[in-house]
Scaffold this active site. Structure first.
Site, PDB file in Angstrom:
ATOM      1  N   GLN A   1     -20.556 -43.956  11.303  1.00 62.35           N
ATOM      2  CA  GLN A   1     -21.584 -43.112  10.695  1.00 62.35           C
ATOM      3  C   GLN A   1     -21.125 -41.655  10.579  1.00 62.35           C
ATOM      4  OE1 GLN A   1     -24.555 -44.524   9.263  1.00 62.35           O
ATOM      5  NE2 GLN A   1     -22.916 -45.976   9.581  1.00 62.35           N
TER       6      GLN A   1
ATOM      7  N   ASP B   1     -29.644 -52.388  -7.550  1.00 60.41           N
ATOM      8  CA  ASP B   1     -29.105 -53.440  -6.651  1.00 60.41           C
ATOM      9  C   ASP B   1     -29.835 -54.765  -6.869  1.00 60.41           C
ATOM     10  OD1 ASP B   1     -26.971 -52.302  -5.251  1.00 60.41           O
ATOM     11  OD2 ASP B   1     -28.293 -51.291  -3.831  1.00 60.41           O
TER      12      ASP B   1
ATOM     13  N   HIS C   1     -30.086 -54.470   1.516  1.00 61.44           N
ATOM     14  CA  HIS C   1     -30.178 -54.415   0.053  1.00 61.44           C
ATOM     15  C   HIS C   1     -31.375 -55.219  -0.445  1.00 61.44           C
ATOM     16  CE1 HIS C   1     -25.899 -53.094   0.371  1.00 61.44           C
ATOM     17  NE2 HIS C   1     -26.330 -52.271  -0.564  1.00 61.44           N
TER      18      HIS C   1
HETATM   19  P1  AMP Z   1     -25.199 -49.944  -2.603  1.00 58.30           P
HETATM   20  O1  AMP Z   1     -24.460 -51.135  -2.090  1.00 58.30           O
HETATM   21  O2  AMP Z   1     -25.293 -49.809  -4.082  1.00 58.30           O
HETATM   22  O3  AMP Z   1     -26.527 -49.752  -1.926  1.00 58.30           O
HETATM   23  O4  AMP Z   1     -24.311 -48.703  -2.159  1.00 58.30           O
HETATM   24  C1  AMP Z   1     -24.432 -48.175  -0.889  1.00 58.30           C
HETATM   25  C2  AMP Z   1     -23.201 -48.503  -0.108  1.00 58.30           C
HETATM   26  O5  AMP Z   1     -22.853 -47.332   0.610  1.00 58.30           O
HETATM   27  C3  AMP Z   1     -23.422 -49.571   0.931  1.00 58.30           C
HETATM   28  O6  AMP Z   1     -23.230 -50.868   0.451  1.00 58.30           O
HETATM   29  C4  AMP Z   1     -22.388 -49.169   1.963  1.00 58.30           C
HETATM   30  O7  AMP Z   1     -21.119 -49.625   1.591  1.00 58.30           O
HETATM   31  C5  AMP Z   1     -22.400 -47.660   1.876  1.00 58.30           C
HETATM   32  N1  AMP Z   1     -23.310 -47.058   2.840  1.00 58.30           N
HETATM   33  C6  AMP Z   1     -24.539 -46.572   2.647  1.00 58.30           C
HETATM   34  N2  AMP Z   1     -25.061 -46.096   3.793  1.00 58.30           N
HETATM   35  C7  AMP Z   1     -24.129 -46.275   4.730  1.00 58.30           C
HETATM   36  C8  AMP Z   1     -24.051 -45.994   6.113  1.00 58.30           C
HETATM   37  N3  AMP Z   1     -25.026 -45.397   6.801  1.00 58.30           N
HETATM   38  N4  AMP Z   1     -22.936 -46.346   6.745  1.00 58.30           N
HETATM   39  C9  AMP Z   1     -21.943 -46.929   6.097  1.00 58.30           C
HETATM   40  N5  AMP Z   1     -21.947 -47.219   4.796  1.00 58.30           N
HETATM   41  C10 AMP Z   1     -23.019 -46.892   4.114  1.00 58.30           C
HETATM   42 ZN    ZN Z   2     -27.945 -49.344  -3.382  1.00 60.65          ZN
END
Ligand code: AMP
Ligand code: ZN
Length: 505
Positions: A383, A222, A181
């Site tokens: 995944q 974020d 992030h």
């Molecule tokens: P954000 O936190 O706003 O970036 O939302 C994205 C969220 O989606 C992440 O914090 C994870 O919880 C989830 N996420 C995104 N990509 C993945 C991935 N490849 N595997 C597991 N969780 C994911």
């Molecule tokens: Zn995000």
């Protein structure tokens, strides 16, 4: 029952059965009225036999607002609307870059210009942009998009303010030195929102203010992320107070902070990029941005998806803020729907961030959250499950929603925004023939009608079709890569290849 009691003619067994029935009825009514009406396994469509228990726990605790046991349910296959089906069968038109690409920003290094050539494509490499822009991918990309969409001139955004705002924004993203992030993720999501709007045609449904709100919401979504999950903020309070959980009363803790802190940046006149918006414009933009960023709270996923699905099924009018929130949410979870070369670089970054949280939880004597144990996490299976139960249904919904929005625009050939965009020759290139798989690259305008607006509309339909086939192809390919890792026994967090995302297939 009352009558039986009044005449003192009581059948106790029947009375007991009736009381039990009434109690369960009241309980069901109460639950319906006070809780979101969804069921974890129904809405995520999890098949319990194929998903490891840690992964199910993680899906339930991250993407819904409550945890429930899992039952079996049939999978729903994505449906193609008939008009698109017809177009898919008949028209394979590719827009290509007719003019040499020139960036909107003058004096960019050649490497940056080279990277930005792929700006309108799904395989755009944000990591390369970050490298050639000396770690300023967010700043470079945001300025480029604002200028490309003519938003700086339309809303009189002072360029010096924009520069200062973006410096502060990047600084905030790097405050906690997160593996995932950080500003590169924000750049990636901003780019993906641009691409989704363009490729689905939803762009032509929006006003300029709404486009500005989308790009801004993506860029800040974020801001100052702490590298922990919301649940970490909420549940660690027993051992250590989380300031954010306190401020936001455990509700969308981080998302509330991202949006609040980003708007606080605008309070300084040196960074207030919206200083020339009118009052109604400002009010509308702020309200849209707040709704979109709060919609990136993953625990809203099921409700968001369910609400939009039912809106489409019932042929209701699509609410713009809800549609745009869904687009930002999709962009936020989009890397598994991109080529493996990108997806395989994002996953280890996210896992490292999860594991760092797990390390902290262990240090605090707390139980380690699902998927956060660096010594025992089924990365590959997580995944695959993430793609099957979260990413694919979301992208399928985005495709259906876009068709519902855009097809009436296509039929309405008087749509002025369409016509002016295509007349002015905006280069909105799509994937190449090889990237999109089935499409045949054709010189724009040679296959379809000669009238400019009509041609643009047809390209958009072709884009919509190739968009759907593209994300389906990428998720399928990525799942197969992870399946191969499971087969080869390199699917866990303690396998170095899974951590680096290297390809062993
Ligand atoms: P954000 O936190 O706003 O970036 O939302 C994205 C969220 O989606 C992440 O914090 C994870 O919880 C989830 N996420 C995104 N990509 C993945 C991935 N490849 N595997 C597991 N969780 C994911
Ligand atoms: Zn995000």
């Amino acid at each position: 029952m009352v009558q039986q009691l009044e005449v003192r003619d009581v059948d106790f067994d029947e009375l007991k059965r009736n009381l039990e029935f009434t109690a369960s009825l009241l309980e069901a009514l109460y639950t319906n009225g006070t809780q979101p009406s969804f069921d974890v396994e129904d809405d995520l469509q999890i098949r319990s036999d194929v998903v490891p228990v840690e992964v199910r726990d993680w899906l339930a605790s991250t993407f819904t607002q409550r945890v429930q046991p899992i039952r079996q349910r049939l999978e729903e296959k994505p449906k193609f609307r008939s008009i698109v089906h017809a177009v898919q069968a008949g028209i394979f038109v590719e827009r290509i870059f007719r003019k040499a690409y020139s960036t909107a920003m003058p004096d960019q290094p050649a490497e940056v210009i080279n990277c930005l050539r792929d700006l309108d494509r799904g395989n755009f490499d944000v990591f390369s942009l970050d490298a050639v822009s000396s770690g300023h991918s967010l700043k470079t990309l945001f300025i480029e998009l604002i200028i490309k969409h003519h938003l700086n001139s339309r809303f009189k955004v002072p360029i010096s303010c924009l520069m200062s705002f973006l410096c502060e924004l990047e600084r905030g993203y790097n405050k906690h030195t997160n593996a995932y992030h950080n500003h590169t993720h924000a750049a990636d999501v901003t780019h993906t929102v641009h691409c989704l709007l363009l490729r689905t045609g939803v762009l032509y449904w929006l006003t300029e203010l709404e486009v500005l709100a989308c790009l801004f919401a993506a860029a800040i979504h974020d801001y100052e992320h702490t590298g922990n999950t919301n649940n970490f903020h909420i549940y660690t309070r027993w051992v250590r107070w989380s300031e954010l959980a306190m401020i936001y009363n455990d509700r969308s803790v981080q998302e509330s902070h991202h949006v609040s802190a980003a708007f606080r940046l605008l309070q300084d006149e040196n960074t207030n990029i919206f200083m020339n918006l009118t009052r109604p414009e400002w009010i509308e933009l702020r309200s849209l941005v707040i709704e979109m960023v709060l919609g990136t709270d993953m625990s809203c996923h099921v409700l968001q998806v369910k609400a939009m699905r039912s809106c489409l099924q019932q042929h209701e009018c699509i609410d713009k803020p809800k549609a745009l929130s869904l687009i930002l949410h999709a962009a936020d979870i989009s890397h598994p729907a991109k080529p493996w070369s990108l997806h395989s670089r994002w996953t280890p970054r996210l896992m490292e961030e999860f594991f760092t949280q797990g390390d902290k939880e262990a240090e605090l004597g707390l139980s380690i959250s699902p998927l956060c144990d660096r010594n025992n996490t089924p990365v590959a299976q997580s995944q695959i499950a993430f793609m099957e139960f979260i990413v694919e249904p979301t992208f399928s919904l985005i495709s259906d929603m876009s068709e519902k929005i855009v097809i009436p625009l296509i039929q309405d050939t008087t749509c002025s925004r369409y016509r002016s965009e295509f007349k002015s020759g905006t280069e909105v290139g799509t994937e190449t023939g090889t990237e999109a798989g089935t499409e045949v690259g054709t010189e724009a305008g040679t296959e379809v009608g000669t009238e400019t607006g009509q041609r643009g509309l047809q390209w958009t339909v072709a884009d919509m079709v190739s968009f759907r086939s593209m994300w389906m192809r990428h998720t399928e390919e990525n799942k197969n890569r992870w399946r191969d890792k499971v087969k080869n026994g390199v699917s866990h967090s303690d396998d170095s290849e899974t951590q680096t995302g290297q390809d062993t297939a």
